[in-house]
Design a protein around this motif. Structure first.
Motif, PDB file in Angstrom:
ATOM      1  N   VAL A 179     -75.235 -97.071 -12.108  1.00  0.00           N
ATOM      2  CA  VAL A 179     -76.391 -97.180 -13.293  1.00  0.00           C
ATOM      3  C   VAL A 179     -76.666 -95.930 -13.760  1.00  0.00           C
ATOM      4  CG1 VAL A 179     -79.042 -97.465 -13.416  1.00  0.00           C
ATOM      5  CG2 VAL A 179     -77.541 -99.220 -11.927  1.00  0.00           C
TER       6      VAL A 179
ATOM      7  N   SER B  49     -78.533 -95.156 -16.353  1.00  0.00           N
ATOM      8  CA  SER B  49     -79.801 -95.395 -17.537  1.00  0.00           C
ATOM      9  C   SER B  49     -80.837 -95.998 -16.787  1.00  0.00           C
ATOM     10  CB  SER B  49     -79.426 -95.831 -18.515  1.00  0.00           C
ATOM     11  OG  SER B  49     -80.570 -96.288 -19.381  1.00  0.00           O
TER      12      SER B  49
ATOM     13  N   LYS C 285     -80.686 -99.838 -17.237  1.00  0.00           N
ATOM     14  CA  LYS C 285     -79.661-100.570 -16.559  1.00  0.00           C
ATOM     15  C   LYS C 285     -79.844-101.072 -15.270  1.00  0.00           C
ATOM     16  CE  LYS C 285     -75.919 -98.665 -19.670  1.00  0.00           C
ATOM     17  NZ  LYS C 285     -75.068 -97.661 -19.535  1.00  0.00           N
TER      18      LYS C 285
ATOM     19  N   GLU D  43     -76.503 -97.258 -27.752  1.00  0.00           N
ATOM     20  CA  GLU D  43     -77.660 -97.676 -26.950  1.00  0.00           C
ATOM     21  C   GLU D  43     -78.751 -98.108 -27.865  1.00  0.00           C
ATOM     22  OE1 GLU D  43     -79.453 -95.566 -22.794  1.00  0.00           O
ATOM     23  OE2 GLU D  43     -80.212 -94.443 -24.634  1.00  0.00           O
TER      24      GLU D  43
END
Lengths: 366, 597
Positions: B384, B386, B389, B329
């Motif tokens: 989702v 995060s 996102k 990430e």
């Protein structure tokens, strides 16, 4: 070596101001004569006979010395060679200055006087531990002019705890009424080990401080604002102080004095006992090229002219841009580039540390 | 080994009620280890386990015990003691016929005591109640007896022990034989072995803990994992006594370890059934559930150069921990890192600590997030994990979040505070049971995200530490969720974005904005700090522009001193992190990320 400037420190004061952290001693006749003897030896030991363009007697309070002591001092300083256009300054306080002393200054070649006024407000004077008679101020300044010493500076201090914008305005108005050609203004710094600091007073808010600065700048708009804290009419800049800001070499003699000679910045002892024993030097900082360049940047950027790229290249053999990549700071507007010069625009002078630090940060030397 | 002489059991307890110490004492009294060999809490092998007093990885040990001239084989299966690992616990329980329910004589029944008891009963285990720490002066036996009675035990069932002095342990050993039933597997049926744990060994690959339910497995057999379909040839079988002992066969009713040169732990799922490839069972054992990470957060190395080291560390940990997931990430504010998924908060903390301790990488963990379900306007569903996102609001038709059923166990004095807390956390009240006049079990349904946020800390402070709690995930529910961004001088600080219920966004936003204002020094220009949902600003504060940073006075004598002052400022600048055009003190910024608020 091409030393063209010299500073002489006279540490004696009749009273000690509450904010002062300079090297100072209570005036004492006995000490003064010993001190002048030691000063004489120091000059004999280190002075190499250069012709000086500026000579500056600071303190302490040089004007606190008696006529005979001053005469002795001037005779000691006569070994220093002065160029025909030499600027010869002495610092003076109103509570110890007399017409007679001014006559002596004139006779001894002094052509510039710097007066410590600091404030006109009785309540602030009291907290500073100073006294002042405004009528006497007017009288002395016009007397100086009458004997031909017209190159006069007045020091002003602002941002004293609890001081108001209004009071600063009144101070400036008074200074303007004196019609002098040079003004230095300082925001009070509460230095540790001063009486004022120890009483626990707090600095004024930075907003107000900045407003005072803006007010002073606008009231002195007929002057040339040539250094962060200095204003001059016409071209009557302080040549001696410009020597510091242009990173030039200078002698410093006397208790606690500092000098810059060759690759060394030195400070003298602040202990009167050591000084009278002729142990003059206290510490020396040997400068690398990198240090010198840093001083060049830090000092030059205090002035309205800033750094000369040509001069920088001549001294250090490197392009300023290659050592300190100032391009981003120019893009952001914190630095301005004009022909040969890089300088901090007036409006950012009060934030100059931020800008200088950023410039030092991008140093790519070594 | 006759099945009639085998006893498979585990020890279950609330955290810190003395489970591992009791296990040590059982090991000692059955002669499995000498007292002098006994490091405190023998079964917990990892440092962190021993320090935290919790058991992370499972362990099974075989003990022999002479009773009435018969030799009995005990298989003591250790279980993790925390809610994050409740699925692993339930699989360990499924490998047993009985459980010792340990209750601290000074603390009494607590939330996890009950949660574990129910898990054991769900698995049809015979439960032996054990009151431990009876040597302590503050032990209150009548009270604990009464509490155990209230949850369905009779007084004469209770065994009193002091794991410290050894008192009562021999009657406990007799009770294990007399009360816990022996396994009753079919020796001639096709192999069905339950996987209840696994461990990666650098030399032998994955080592699997199994309980054979039916049939038998031998070294050299080709086995098949019924869920993943993977097949392997058995290289070795062994059992800990607690020293490892190689064996050639494991039969119905027995517990042991199996290894088969398995390189990938992904092939070995806890709860899966092992059978023989040649003669497979027609159906797997019941109860398998895939383990899904419930909590996600970003791990970033504080030293950006350690990114590859962090990857290596995560890969190594994953060898032993199938429930850990991660993917790279990037954050504008934090650089390169990994989005990691965990079973729960404790699991996350353990992994974080192990990376820091065992691999020497200083980490910053972003605030934990749960996995949201988002239904888009085109009808498709995405998960989702995060805030980054989260799709744009106009693309979202509805949002769902995981809910849990909590069991909060507390002195009845705190009912009011607990209910207030649960209401604040969007809880739905289910019911409340009095265990006795002074103790109560409160059930609420709460969004998991609230638990992950600060529920546990709040519960502790609301109840002066007296309440204990436990939860189980009960599924997804629709919820009005939004992504809240924090903007510094108009730029989103990605590391500070969160998904939050719309009604709570304002308060949450205000807290973050105020905290940032505290830590960020004045800059050359005014810096607005905003919390925003999409383009809508919900909270704002400004850092006023710096007005003064200057050396007013600089003459001959000052020059050296002033340069030093500037150098000091320069050093200060080095500790600043640039977020967009704003300089933020690195340490303070990390501290904001690290706190759950």
């Amino acid at each position: 070596m091409n030393i063209r400037s010299c500073y002489i420190h006279i540490p004696f004061c009749k009273r000690i101001c509450s904010y002062c952290d300079f090297c100072k001693l209570f005036y004492d006749t006995g000490y003064v004569s010993f001190y002048l003897e030691a000063l004489k030896s120091e000059i004999e030991q280190y002075y190499h006979g250069e012709e000086l363009d500026t000579l500056y007697i600071g303190g302490g309070t040089p004007s606190s010395l008696s006529i005979s002591e001053l005469e002795k001092m001037f005779s000691i300083l006569s070994v220093l060679k002065k160029s025909s256009s030499c600027e010869f300054t002495i610092e003076v306080n109103f509570d110890s200055i007399t017409e007679e002393k001014i006559d002596l200054f004139k006779k001894s070649g002094v052509n510039r006087i710097s007066f410590g006024l600091e404030t006109t407000h009785p309540w602030i004077l009291e907290k500073m531990g100073r006294t002042l008679d405004l009528d006497y101020v007017r009288h002395i300044i016009s007397y100086c002019k009458s004997v031909g010493i017209t190159n006069i500076n007045v020091d002003l201090m602002y941002a004293f705890p609890d001081e108001t914008l209004q009071e600063v305005e009144e101070d400036i108005r008074f200074i303007l009424s004196l019609d002098v050609c040079h003004v230095s203004t300082y925001s009070l710094i509460l230095e540790e080990h001063t009486k004022l600091y120890l009483t626990g007073v707090k600095s004024i808010p930075e907003e107000l401080d900045a407003k005072m600065y803006e007010l002073i700048c606008s009231m002195l708009s007929d002057f040339c604002h040539y250094e962060i804290s200095n204003f001059a009419r016409d071209d009557s800049f302080s040549k001696h102080n410009l020597c510091y800001w242009q990173n030039k070499e200078y002698y410093g003699f006397g208790l606690g004095a500092s000098g810059y000679i060759g690759n060394v910045r030195y400070s003298n002892t602040r202990s009167i006992t050591h000084y009278l024993q002729k142990n003059y030097r206290y510490e020396e900082e040997k400068l690398s090229s990198c240090d010198k360049m840093e001083y060049e940047v830090i000092l030059n950027l205090r002035t309205k002219w800033g750094i000369s790229k040509t001069k920088f290249y001549q001294i250090y053999g490197k392009r300023l841009l290659d050592v300190y990549d100032y391009s981003e700071l120019v893009t952001l507007g914190y630095l301005r580039e004009c022909d040969d010069f890089i300088f901090i625009p007036n409006k950012f002078w009060y934030l100059s540390n931020e800008i200088i630090v950023r410039l030092l940060e991008v140093c790519s030397y070594e | 080994m006759k099945q009639e002489n085998i006893r498979n059991f585990c020890i279950i307890a609330h955290i810190d009620h003395g489970k591992s110490t009791l296990a040590d004492r059982i090991l000692e009294q059955t002669g499995a280890i000498e007292k002098r060999e006994l490091k405190s809490q023998m079964l917990d092998s990892m440092d962190i386990e021993r320090e935290r007093g919790i058991t992370i990885k499972l362990n099974a040990v075989q003990l022999t015990y002479q009773y009435q001239r018969e030799e009995y084989y005990f298989h003591l299966i250790d279980t993790p003691g925390h809610v994050d690992f409740s699925y692993e616990v339930s699989r360990s329980l499924a490998a047993c016929e009985g459980a010792l329910l340990v209750v601290d004589a000074t603390q009494g029944v607590e939330a996890q005591t009950l949660a574990n008891l129910y898990l054991a009963l769900d698995n049809n285990l015979t439960v032996v109640p054990v009151v431990n720490k009876i040597d302590l002066p503050s032990a209150d036996l009548p009270k604990v007896e009464e509490e155990l009675e209230n949850i369905g035990f009779s007084r004469d069932e209770i065994i009193f022990t002091s794991a410290k002095t050894g008192e009562g342990v021999s009657s406990l050993l007799r009770a294990i034989i007399e009360r816990i039933p022996s396994p009753k597997g079919n020796l001639s049926a096709p192999l069905q072995a339950l996987i209840f744990d696994s461990l990666f060994d650098a030399y032998r690959g994955v080592i699997i803990s199994i309980r054979v339910m039916n049939g038998e497995v031998r070294v050299g057999d080709v086995i098949r994992m019924m869920e993943t379909g993977a097949t392997y040839e058995v290289v070795g079988l062994s059992i800990n006594t607690p020293k490892e002992k190689s064996i050639s066969i494991l039969k119905a009713g027995e517990v042991g370890y199996l290894y088969a040169s398995i390189k990938s732990i992904q092939d070995v799922l806890v709860g899966d059934t092992i059978t023989l490839d040649m003669n497979p069972a027609s159906y797997p054992l019941p109860g398998y559930k895939p383990m899904k990470p419930m909590v996600y957060c970003g791990f970033y190395p504080i030293d950006a150069n350690k990114f590859e080291d962090l990857r290596e560390a995560l890969e190594k940990l994953k060898l032993n921990d199938a429930s850990l997931v991660f993917e790279p990430e990037t954050s504008k504010a934090l650089g390169f890192g990994f989005r990691c998924g965990f079973l729960g908060l404790l699991h996350m903390e353990i992994i974080e600590e192990r990376i820091e301790r065992e691999f020497g990488i200083d980490l910053i963990a972003t605030s934990p997030s749960v996995v949201y379900e988002v239904i888009l306007t085109d009808g498709s569903k995405i998960m989702v994990d995060s805030p980054v996102k989260m799709p744009k609001r106009e693309l979202v038709s509805k949002t769902l979040e995981p809910y849990v059923k909590t069991s909060i166990f507390s002195p009845s004095d705190y009912i009011g505070s607990i209910m207030e807390l649960c209401q604040d956390k969007r809880g739905t009240f289910i019911n409340m049971e009095y265990l006795d006049q002074k103790r109560v079990m409160i059930h609420y349904e709460l969004p998991l995200s609230e638990i992950v946020y600060d529920f546990f800390d709040k519960l502790k402070s609301y109840t002066k530490g007296y309440a204990s709690f436990d939860y189980e995930v009960i599924g997804y529910r629709e919820s009005n969720l939004v992504k809240m961004d924090i903007l510094l001088n108009g730029e989103v600080v990605d590391a500070l974005s969160v998904i939050v219920h719309k009604d709570f966004a304002y308060n949450r936003g205000k807290v973050v904005v105020e905290k940032l204002k505290e830590i960020i020094p004045r800059q050359m220009f005014e810096v607005p700090i905003q919390a925003a949902i999409g383009t809508h600003v919900i909270a704002r504060t400004d850092i006023k522009a710096l007005r003064k940073n200057v050396l007013a006075k600089c003459y001959g004598g000052d020059v050296t001193r002033k340069k030093k002052l500037l150098e000091k400022q320069k050093e200060g600048k080095k500790r600043m992190k640039k977020i967009g055009s704003v300089e933020v003190p690195q340490e303070a910024f990390l501290s904001i990320l690290a706190t759950k608020e």
